[in-house]
Design a protein around this motif. Structure first.
Motif: not given
Ligand code: NAD
Ligand code: TDX
Length: 349
Positions: A222-223, A286-287
């Motif tokens: 993530y992120g 995506c975060d």
């Protein structure tokens, strides 16, 4: 005269449970705790109370002596059921919860029901039958720290939860404190950092990546991957909970942590390397909305008062053993993998 050390005060008041209820004992940490007690305290009878949600699996406590461990399938929100099973027990160790942040963002409602209302019903039963209560909570109630902040969380850090999950756990902690203050309930609370080890559901970071790699699918970060988690082996969590249950001071909160801070990207690369893959063989996704940056636990109170120490201090060795466990237990995790990944795909993760 020398001041008395806390450990001397506490050890003179040792609590010796004989017949305990473990809520959520078919989940990851609860089942590891049940196994820990069964192995180390064969004179203690354990009633596991578990609803067997998607996260609960009776196989997690399979093979334990039936004379020592009994499973009751039921909901902690069911007050009538609690009326039937709580009398005769001398302690409740409360692990049951909706535990996954991503799920709480998609649908918060079961988190409020189980984590807040369920804890309320258990507290009421413990009060009525004068049962010792230990509440399992998380470091996430304190919110997050900046990556370069020299501080760590302590028992006096103000609550500042970020997600519906951590807010529901914060609410449940405060209910426990109110029951101690108002009704003299014999209760303690522990807030632990991120656990890893066997029997962890494939939705969580470490098992998700291990099992994806085993299926030939690229793991997902993530992120930016800079977020830091403070890892502890679940067996060290179990030993800490046992110490607090039996020797902790009533009304107190203890933070549990093993000085295991590591960024997600570092953990990801370690998993890939240990599994014989290139360290960059993962996808960025995506975060998480509201993603906490960093957790870090100062567990000095637990260490100085109760003399607790973690045993699994070599994270790489613990991770290697965890990878070996998932390799040897494909039949345990494979049934949950496809549905879990379908949920993540729908969220773009
Ligand atoms: P888990 O999701 O693996 O297991 C939760 C268990 O609770 C499952 O067996 C489930 O069936 C049961 N359960 C859920 N709702 C219930 C209900 N209404 N009635 C009865 N049983 C119900 O969770 P986990 O990761 O083992 O976490 C256990 C506890 O530890 C939770 O309270 C969590 O907040 C806390 N905690 C977890 C971590 C972590 O890293 N996983 C860290 C700190 C604290
Ligand atoms: O695929 C992923 N990729 C990724 O980068 C997943 C599933 C997670 N992550 C990140 C998010 C977090 O920064 O990894 C980190 C760990 O994620 P989770 O395993 O979901 O744990 P976390 O959100 O930190 O919460 C855990 O620790 C505290 C438990 O799930 C909670 O129950 C506990 O209270």
């Amino acid at each position: 005269m020398q001041p008395c050390r806390y450990s001397e005060i506490v050890s003179s008041e040792i609590f010796k449970p004989r017949n305990i209820i473990v809520t959520g004992g078919c989940g990851f940490i609860g089942a590891n705790f049940v196994r820990y007690v069964a192995r180390n305290h064969p004179d203690v009878h354990i009633t596991v109370l578990d609803k067997l949600t998607y996260a609960g699996n009776p196989q997690n406590i399979a093979g334990l002596p039936q004379s020592q461990v009994e499973l009751v399938q039921g909901d902690i929100c069911d007050a009538a059921l609690l009326e039937r099973i709580v009398p005769g027990h001398d302690a409740i160790v409360h692990f049951a919860a909706e535990s996954h942040n991503d799920n709480s963002i998609a649908n918060p409602e079961p988190f409020i029901t189980t984590n807040v209302e369920g804890t309320f019903h258990l507290l009421e039963a413990a009060r009525k039958y004068d049962v010792r209560f230990h509440h399992i909570s998380t470091d996430e109630v304190y919110g997050d720290l900046a990556l370069d902040d020299p501080r760590r969380f302590t028992e006096s850090t103000p609550y500042k939860p970020s997600s519906p999950y951590s807010a529901s756990k914060a609410a449940s902690d405060q209910l426990v404190r109110a029951w101690v203050r108002t009704y003299d309930l014999r209760a303690t609370i522990s807030n632990c950092s991120n656990n890893y080890g066997p029997y962890q559901h494939v939705e969580k970071f470490i098992p998700r990546q291990i099992t994806s790699i085993m299926e030939g699918v690229r793991p997902k970060l993530y992120g930016t991957g800079e977020n830091v988690r403070d890892w502890i082996h679940t067996e060290d969590h179990s030993s800490a909970v046992w110490e607090i249950l039996t020797r902790g001071r009533i009304g107190e909160t203890y933070l549990i942590g093993a000085d295991g801070e590591m960024s997600n990207i570092a953990v990801m690369r370690m998993i890939l390397r240990l599994m014989g893959c290139a360290e960059d063989a993962f996808d960025w996704v995506c975060d998480r909305p509201g993603h906490d940056r960093r957790y870090a636990i100062d567990s000095n109170k637990l260490r100085t008062e109760l003399g607790w120490r973690p045993v699994h201090t070599d994270f790489e060795a613990g991770l290697q053993a965890t990878i070996a466990w998932y390799a040897a237990n494909r039949a345990w995790w494979e049934p949950a993998k496809a549905a879990t990944e379908a949920r993540y795909r729908a969220q773009g993760q």
